[in-house]
Design a protein around this motif. Structure first.
Motif, PDB file in Angstrom:
ATOM      1  N   UNK A 181      15.141 -14.723 -35.324  1.00 25.49           N
ATOM      2  CA  UNK A 181      15.201 -16.062 -34.736  1.00 25.49           C
ATOM      3  C   UNK A 181      15.539 -15.916 -33.253  1.00 25.49           C
ATOM      4  N   UNK A 182      15.258 -16.978 -32.500  1.00 26.53           N
ATOM      5  CA  UNK A 182      15.684 -16.962 -31.095  1.00 26.53           C
ATOM      6  C   UNK A 182      14.519 -16.783 -30.155  1.00 26.53           C
ATOM      7  N   UNK A 183      14.855 -16.392 -28.944  1.00 31.21           N
ATOM      8  CA  UNK A 183      13.866 -16.376 -27.875  1.00 31.21           C
ATOM      9  C   UNK A 183      13.047 -15.082 -27.853  1.00 31.21           C
ATOM     10  N   UNK A 184      12.405 -14.789 -28.975  1.00 26.74           N
ATOM     11  CA  UNK A 184      11.544 -13.605 -29.041  1.00 26.74           C
ATOM     12  C   UNK A 184      10.117 -14.070 -29.268  1.00 26.74           C
ATOM     13  N   UNK A 185       9.191 -13.293 -28.727  1.00 26.84           N
ATOM     14  CA  UNK A 185       7.801 -13.739 -28.774  1.00 26.84           C
ATOM     15  C   UNK A 185       6.905 -12.745 -29.488  1.00 26.84           C
ATOM     16  N   UNK A 186       5.885 -13.329 -30.122  1.00 28.62           N
ATOM     17  CA  UNK A 186       4.917 -12.509 -30.862  1.00 28.62           C
ATOM     18  C   UNK A 186       3.523 -13.077 -30.638  1.00 28.62           C
ATOM     19  N   UNK A 187       2.534 -12.207 -30.593  1.00 24.47           N
ATOM     20  CA  UNK A 187       1.153 -12.678 -30.472  1.00 24.47           C
ATOM     21  C   UNK A 187       0.246 -11.594 -29.933  1.00 24.47           C
ATOM     22  N   UNK A 188      -1.030 -11.952 -29.879  1.00 23.90           N
ATOM     23  CA  UNK A 188      -2.023 -11.021 -29.344  1.00 23.90           C
ATOM     24  C   UNK A 188      -2.410 -11.522 -27.951  1.00 23.90           C
ATOM     25  N   UNK A 189      -1.716 -11.029 -26.941  1.00 24.01           N
ATOM     26  CA  UNK A 189      -1.889 -11.533 -25.572  1.00 24.01           C
ATOM     27  C   UNK A 189      -2.871 -10.694 -24.759  1.00 24.01           C
ATOM     28  N   UNK A 190      -3.752  -9.970 -25.457  1.00 27.32           N
ATOM     29  CA  UNK A 190      -4.653  -9.028 -24.779  1.00 27.32           C
ATOM     30  C   UNK A 190      -5.440  -9.658 -23.632  1.00 27.32           C
ATOM     31  N   UNK A 191      -5.937 -10.893 -23.836  1.00 24.82           N
ATOM     32  CA  UNK A 191      -6.796 -11.466 -22.789  1.00 24.82           C
ATOM     33  C   UNK A 191      -6.031 -11.641 -21.474  1.00 24.82           C
ATOM     34  N   UNK A 192      -4.695 -11.765 -21.566  1.00 23.40           N
ATOM     35  CA  UNK A 192      -3.905 -11.898 -20.330  1.00 23.40           C
ATOM     36  C   UNK A 192      -3.989 -10.638 -19.478  1.00 23.40           C
ATOM     37  N   UNK A 193      -4.325  -9.519 -20.124  1.00 22.57           N
ATOM     38  CA  UNK A 193      -4.501  -8.260 -19.378  1.00 22.57           C
ATOM     39  C   UNK A 193      -5.977  -7.989 -19.115  1.00 22.57           C
ATOM     40  N   UNK A 197      -9.362  -7.921 -27.878  1.00 17.61           N
ATOM     41  CA  UNK A 197      -8.929  -7.386 -29.172  1.00 17.61           C
ATOM     42  C   UNK A 197     -10.163  -6.943 -29.958  1.00 17.61           C
ATOM     43  N   UNK A 198     -10.126  -5.788 -30.586  1.00 20.02           N
ATOM     44  CA  UNK A 198     -11.296  -5.298 -31.335  1.00 20.02           C
ATOM     45  C   UNK A 198     -11.527  -6.140 -32.596  1.00 20.02           C
ATOM     46  N   UNK A 199     -12.710  -5.958 -33.203  1.00 19.99           N
ATOM     47  CA  UNK A 199     -13.093  -6.828 -34.326  1.00 19.99           C
ATOM     48  C   UNK A 199     -12.102  -6.752 -35.477  1.00 19.99           C
ATOM     49  N   UNK A 200     -11.540  -5.561 -35.724  1.00 16.39           N
ATOM     50  CA  UNK A 200     -10.653  -5.399 -36.882  1.00 16.39           C
ATOM     51  C   UNK A 200      -9.299  -6.061 -36.638  1.00 16.39           C
ATOM     52  N   UNK A 201      -8.869  -6.093 -35.392  1.00 15.92           N
ATOM     53  CA  UNK A 201      -7.612  -6.776 -35.081  1.00 15.92           C
ATOM     54  C   UNK A 201      -7.817  -8.294 -35.113  1.00 15.92           C
ATOM     55  N   UNK A 202      -8.942  -8.746 -34.541  1.00 17.01           N
ATOM     56  CA  UNK A 202      -9.282 -10.177 -34.599  1.00 17.01           C
ATOM     57  C   UNK A 202      -9.311 -10.646 -36.051  1.00 17.01           C
ATOM     58  N   UNK A 203      -9.944  -9.812 -36.898  1.00 22.18           N
ATOM     59  CA  UNK A 203     -10.094 -10.211 -38.304  1.00 22.18           C
ATOM     60  C   UNK A 203      -8.747 -10.330 -39.019  1.00 22.18           C
ATOM     61  N   UNK A 204      -7.840  -9.405 -38.722  1.00 24.06           N
ATOM     62  CA  UNK A 204      -6.535  -9.498 -39.408  1.00 24.06           C
ATOM     63  C   UNK A 204      -5.793 -10.755 -38.947  1.00 24.06           C
ATOM     64  N   UNK A 205      -5.959 -11.107 -37.680  1.00 25.70           N
ATOM     65  CA  UNK A 205      -5.322 -12.340 -37.182  1.00 25.70           C
ATOM     66  C   UNK A 205      -5.925 -13.554 -37.902  1.00 25.70           C
ATOM     67  N   UNK A 206      -7.249 -13.560 -38.036  1.00 24.23           N
ATOM     68  CA  UNK A 206      -7.919 -14.658 -38.748  1.00 24.23           C
ATOM     69  C   UNK A 206      -7.437 -14.720 -40.196  1.00 24.23           C
ATOM     70  N   UNK A 231       5.776 -21.353 -38.156  1.00 24.25           N
ATOM     71  CA  UNK A 231       4.986 -22.561 -38.452  1.00 24.25           C
ATOM     72  C   UNK A 231       3.500 -22.216 -38.629  1.00 24.25           C
ATOM     73  N   UNK A 232       3.003 -21.273 -37.805  1.00 21.52           N
ATOM     74  CA  UNK A 232       1.594 -20.894 -37.877  1.00 21.52           C
ATOM     75  C   UNK A 232       1.291 -19.953 -39.044  1.00 21.52           C
ATOM     76  N   UNK A 233       2.350 -19.344 -39.591  1.00 17.65           N
ATOM     77  CA  UNK A 233       2.136 -18.344 -40.650  1.00 17.65           C
ATOM     78  C   UNK A 233       1.939 -16.939 -40.090  1.00 17.65           C
ATOM     79  N   UNK A 234       2.156 -16.799 -38.791  1.00 20.12           N
ATOM     80  CA  UNK A 234       2.014 -15.467 -38.182  1.00 20.12           C
ATOM     81  C   UNK A 234       3.149 -14.559 -38.660  1.00 20.12           C
ATOM     82  N   UNK A 235       4.311 -15.160 -38.930  1.00 19.85           N
ATOM     83  CA  UNK A 235       5.375 -14.436 -39.636  1.00 19.85           C
ATOM     84  C   UNK A 235       5.734 -15.254 -40.875  1.00 19.85           C
ATOM     85  N   UNK A 236       6.364 -14.589 -41.847  1.00 23.08           N
ATOM     86  CA  UNK A 236       6.612 -15.242 -43.126  1.00 23.08           C
ATOM     87  C   UNK A 236       8.025 -15.782 -43.273  1.00 23.08           C
TER      88      UNK A 236
END
Ligand SMILES: CCC/C=C/C(=O)SCCNC(=O)CCNC(=O)[C@H](O)C(C)(C)COP(=O)([O-])OP(=O)([O-])OC[C@H]1O[C@@H](n2cnc3c(N)ncnc32)[C@H](O)[C@@H]1OP(=O)([O-])[O-]
Length: 313
Positions: A181-193, A197-206, A231-236
């Motif tokens: 909990x708290x001010x920690x962040x998670x996500x696939x921020x690749x486009x910011x660089x 993201x490769x197809x297999x990483x995109x697929x797991x996110x989907x 809330x998004x289900x990115x973590x359980x």
């Protein structure tokens, strides 16, 4: 590209597999082959709770509870567990060793350094490097992911801090994610660089958060605070940072009540198509990443991103 539903033939094959009892694992590994690891031989071994595991150094710390069969794997590459070749090879080695250990039933992946689970790929390995270097680096990312995503074990990410990009890739490869909990962040921020993201990483996110949310998150390179990720289900599940490991252990104990064989076959049935797809397209995926990353405009973006990271201080 991806067909997560298994065919009727495969269902019958699996039902037969279950029915043949004693020979089940031989058949299982034939149906869902795991890649062998020649890299293991190249590394010295370390002792973890009486059992031997290969690591290339102390960048991965492994402790296995012999009674429960739960192994805790801690990334230990200060300051931010950036995934350099040494850490990735050590992680892959460790996943494959645990996979072979018949007494191991579950793996908890976490960080030795609370507040940062992993800062993702070591950006310096992608900046001003030769195309060959980038290609070899990317293959290590693929191999690490294949070993974790394709594991027969219960895999649980105890995300005790920030978890951007390839940190999130590791989390997504697990079966279940518990985040601080708290001010920690998670996500696939690749486009910011300026990375894709490769197809297999995109697929797991989907697969984890659904098409619309994944598409949007990937396009804008979103990093979510932990409550939004839940809330998004990115973590359980969320837990106070000091309890993330304990909550993960409790969760694993619930999962251990499910018979290993049926759980592992079910998991492979849904993951096999994507694993096979990457194995089949491995070289093409390496070439795409190498060519994209070494492009002049992308190198400029990476340089700017590195400058921004330094300027943050
Ligand atoms: C398509 C491919 C899929 C995957 C792509 C990726 O993963 S791309 C990766 C995308 N990853 C990201 O976008 C995450 C970028 N990182 C961050 O946002 C933050 O570091 C943090 C929030 C993870 C931790 O914050 P914090 O305040 O606790 O720590 P801090 O910020 O003070 O850093 C300490 C030192 O580590 C350095 N360093 C940091 N990360 C990296 C790195 N990945 N690499 C190398 N170095 C890195 C940083 O420059 C600093 O060095 P210095 O000045 O001491 O020589």
């Amino acid at each position: 590209v991806r067909n997560s539903l298994i065919s009727g033939n495969e269902t019958i094959k699996m039902a037969l597999t279950i029915a043949v009892g004693g020979r089940v694992w031989r058949k299982f590994f034939k149906t869902f082959p795991f890649r062998s690891n020649s890299a293991l031989k190249r590394f010295p071994t370390c002792r973890a709770n009486g059992r031997l595991y290969s690591t290339s150094s102390d960048v991965v710390l492994v402790r296995k509870d012999e009674e429960s069969g739960i192994a805790t794997v801690r990334m230990n590459n200060p300051p931010v567990n950036s995934l350099n070749p040494t850490l990735m090879v050590a992680l892959r080695s460790c996943f494959e060793e645990l996979e072979k250990d018949k007494t191991c039933r579950a793996l908890i992946l976490t960080s030795q350094k609370p507040k940062v689970f992993s800062a993702g790929l070591d950006i310096l390995q992608l900046y001003q490097k030769s195309p060959d270097h980038v290609a070899q680096f990317w293959e290590k990312v693929q191999d690490m992911w294949l070993a974790l995503y394709g594991s027969r074990l219960i895999t649980m990410a105890a995300i005790n801090g920030h978890c951007p990009a390839a940190g999130c890739l590791l989390g997504l490869a697990c079966d279940y994610r518990i985040m601080a909990e708290g001010n920690f962040r998670i996500g696939l921020n690749e486009t910011q660089l300026d990375l894709v993201a490769p197809f297999w990483l995109r697929q797991t996110m989907i697969d984890v958060i659904g098409y619309r949310q994944a598409e949007m998150a990937l396009m804008i390179g979103a990093l979510y605070p932990s409550d939004k990720a839940l809330q998004l289900g990115l973590v359980d599940k969320l837990a106070p940072i000091e309890d993330v490991q304990t909550v993960a252990e409790e969760e694993v104990k619930n999962w251990l009540k499910i018979p290993d064989q049926a759980r592992a076959i079910t998991k492979m049935a849904s993951r096999k198509p994507l694993l096979d797809e990457l194995r089949r397209r491995k070289q093409e995926d390496i070439q795409t990443f190498r060519d994209e990353t070494t492009r002049e405009s992308v190198q400029k973006s990476i340089q700017q991103y590195l400058e921004k990271l330094k300027a943050k201080k």
